[in-house]
Motif scaffolding. Structure first.
Motif, PDB file in Angstrom:
ATOM      1  N   ASP A   1       0.860  -1.189   0.000  1.00  0.00           N
ATOM      2  CA  ASP A   1       0.000   0.000   0.000  1.00  0.00           C
ATOM      3  C   ASP A   1       0.897   1.239   0.000  1.00  0.00           C
ATOM      4  O   ASP A   1       1.184   1.829   1.042  1.00  0.00           O
ATOM      5  CB  ASP A   1      -0.937  -0.015   1.197  1.00  0.00           C
ATOM      6  CG  ASP A   1      -1.959   1.103   1.154  1.00  0.00           C
ATOM      7  OD1 ASP A   1      -1.794   2.051   0.354  1.00  0.00           O
ATOM      8  OD2 ASP A   1      -2.909   1.039   1.960  1.00  0.00           O
ATOM      9  N   PHE A   2       1.355   1.623  -1.184  1.00  0.00           N
ATOM     10  CA  PHE A   2       2.303   2.728  -1.309  1.00  0.00           C
ATOM     11  C   PHE A   2       1.681   4.066  -0.935  1.00  0.00           C
ATOM     12  O   PHE A   2       2.371   4.948  -0.433  1.00  0.00           O
ATOM     13  CB  PHE A   2       2.890   2.762  -2.721  1.00  0.00           C
ATOM     14  CG  PHE A   2       3.728   1.545  -3.008  1.00  0.00           C
ATOM     15  CD1 PHE A   2       4.947   1.366  -2.389  1.00  0.00           C
ATOM     16  CD2 PHE A   2       3.266   0.565  -3.872  1.00  0.00           C
ATOM     17  CE1 PHE A   2       5.714   0.236  -2.627  1.00  0.00           C
ATOM     18  CE2 PHE A   2       4.018  -0.571  -4.118  1.00  0.00           C
ATOM     19  CZ  PHE A   2       5.242  -0.740  -3.496  1.00  0.00           C
ATOM     20  N   LYS A   3       0.391   4.214  -1.148  1.00  0.00           N
ATOM     21  CA  LYS A   3      -0.282   5.447  -0.750  1.00  0.00           C
ATOM     22  C   LYS A   3      -0.266   5.585   0.775  1.00  0.00           C
ATOM     23  O   LYS A   3       0.037   6.655   1.301  1.00  0.00           O
ATOM     24  CB  LYS A   3      -1.712   5.477  -1.288  1.00  0.00           C
ATOM     25  CG  LYS A   3      -2.445   6.760  -0.961  1.00  0.00           C
ATOM     26  CD  LYS A   3      -3.738   6.862  -1.734  1.00  0.00           C
ATOM     27  CE  LYS A   3      -4.567   8.048  -1.381  1.00  0.00           C
ATOM     28  NZ  LYS A   3      -3.925   9.320  -1.293  1.00  0.00           N
ATOM     29  N   ALA A   4      -0.539   4.499   1.478  1.00  0.00           N
ATOM     30  CA  ALA A   4      -0.507   4.525   2.947  1.00  0.00           C
ATOM     31  C   ALA A   4       0.914   4.786   3.453  1.00  0.00           C
ATOM     32  O   ALA A   4       1.104   5.530   4.420  1.00  0.00           O
ATOM     33  CB  ALA A   4      -1.051   3.219   3.522  1.00  0.00           C
ATOM     34  N   LYS A   5       1.901   4.183   2.803  1.00  0.00           N
ATOM     35  CA  LYS A   5       3.297   4.433   3.183  1.00  0.00           C
ATOM     36  C   LYS A   5       3.651   5.899   2.985  1.00  0.00           C
ATOM     37  O   LYS A   5       4.300   6.514   3.836  1.00  0.00           O
ATOM     38  CB  LYS A   5       4.256   3.570   2.365  1.00  0.00           C
ATOM     39  CG  LYS A   5       4.331   2.137   2.793  1.00  0.00           C
ATOM     40  CD  LYS A   5       5.384   1.420   1.943  1.00  0.00           C
ATOM     41  CE  LYS A   5       5.529  -0.017   2.308  1.00  0.00           C
ATOM     42  NZ  LYS A   5       6.586  -0.692   1.537  1.00  0.00           N
ATOM     43  N   GLU A   6       3.230   6.444   1.846  1.00  0.00           N
ATOM     44  CA  GLU A   6       3.512   7.855   1.574  1.00  0.00           C
ATOM     45  C   GLU A   6       2.887   8.749   2.639  1.00  0.00           C
ATOM     46  O   GLU A   6       3.535   9.670   3.141  1.00  0.00           O
ATOM     47  CB  GLU A   6       2.991   8.244   0.194  1.00  0.00           C
ATOM     48  CG  GLU A   6       3.224   9.710  -0.137  1.00  0.00           C
ATOM     49  CD  GLU A   6       2.629  10.127  -1.468  1.00  0.00           C
ATOM     50  OE1 GLU A   6       2.630  11.338  -1.744  1.00  0.00           O
ATOM     51  OE2 GLU A   6       2.171   9.263  -2.240  1.00  0.00           O
ATOM     52  N   GLU A   7       1.647   8.482   2.984  1.00  0.00           N
ATOM     53  CA  GLU A   7       0.965   9.268   4.028  1.00  0.00           C
ATOM     54  C   GLU A   7       1.693   9.146   5.361  1.00  0.00           C
ATOM     55  O   GLU A   7       1.852  10.124   6.090  1.00  0.00           O
ATOM     56  CB  GLU A   7      -0.494   8.834   4.173  1.00  0.00           C
ATOM     57  CG  GLU A   7      -1.376   9.310   3.053  1.00  0.00           C
ATOM     58  CD  GLU A   7      -1.410  10.825   2.938  1.00  0.00           C
ATOM     59  OE1 GLU A   7      -1.576  11.518   3.962  1.00  0.00           O
ATOM     60  OE2 GLU A   7      -1.237  11.331   1.805  1.00  0.00           O
TER      61      GLU A   7
ATOM     62  N   ARG B   1       4.901  11.050   5.266  1.00  0.00           N
ATOM     63  CA  ARG B   1       4.578  12.478   5.354  1.00  0.00           C
ATOM     64  C   ARG B   1       4.374  12.861   6.835  1.00  0.00           C
ATOM     65  O   ARG B   1       4.871  13.885   7.290  1.00  0.00           O
ATOM     66  CB  ARG B   1       3.330  12.798   4.523  1.00  0.00           C
ATOM     67  CG  ARG B   1       2.988  14.278   4.506  1.00  0.00           C
ATOM     68  CD  ARG B   1       1.820  14.591   3.568  1.00  0.00           C
ATOM     69  NE  ARG B   1       2.301  14.556   2.181  1.00  0.00           N
ATOM     70  CZ  ARG B   1       1.945  13.641   1.262  1.00  0.00           C
ATOM     71  NH1 ARG B   1       1.080  12.704   1.556  1.00  0.00           N
ATOM     72  NH2 ARG B   1       2.439  13.690   0.049  1.00  0.00           N
TER      73      ARG B   1
END
Length: 149
Positions: free
Chosen positions: A76-82, A85
């Motif tokens: 889940d790259f979006k969750a990792k990015e969040e 951040r």
């Protein structure tokens, strides 16, 4: 100073390391037992094993953030990015107040310095030279405001 900041400072003054004090202050909200919290954070004192790298207070903040908001799915790259951040934002909040997230810089030690592995006894002189009690309180304050309010 909020309750978690006070608790983190008390824990540090009891003898726990910076990272341990921050993580322990939030252990009940994170549903983690005391011994596990102490052991998880035990390697991060003194800027990671007294290497004087990333401040233990900051490492403790990141542990709490990971346990509270970290992604479970490695794809889940979006969750990792969040999450990253959030981590960068927490680091920036700490740095705005202290000027750095690096232990040696916070302690005014020379660049590239590291300490012998033996911890120093916690005496009144030790506390006079160290901003650590106030920094664990700051880290806990940042976390309480950002993740627990």
């Amino acid at each position: 100073m909020n309750d978690k900041a006070k608790r983190a400072k008390e824990l540090f003054l009891e003898g726990y390391g910076c990272a341990q004090s921050v993580l322990l202050a939030f252990r009940e909200e994170l549903n983690i037992d005391k011994d596990t919290a102490v052991l998880i954070a035990s390697s991060f004192g003194g800027g990671m094993g007294r290497l004087r790298e990333v401040c233990g207070c900051v490492s403790g903040m990141f542990m709490v953030a990971g346990l509270k908001k970290g992604p479970l799915n490695p794809k889940d790259f979006k969750a990792k990015e969040e999450h990253y951040r959030l981590i960068q934002s927490l680091a920036e909040d700490f740095k705005k107040e202290t000027g750095s997230i690096i232990c040696r810089e916070l302690l005014g030690l020379p660049a590239n310095s590291k300490s012998a592995p033996a911890p120093q006894p916690r005496t009144q002189e030790y506390y006079k030279k160290r901003p650590c009690p106030d920094m664990v309180a700051l880290a806990a304050d940042i976390l309480e405001k950002r993740l627990f309010s």
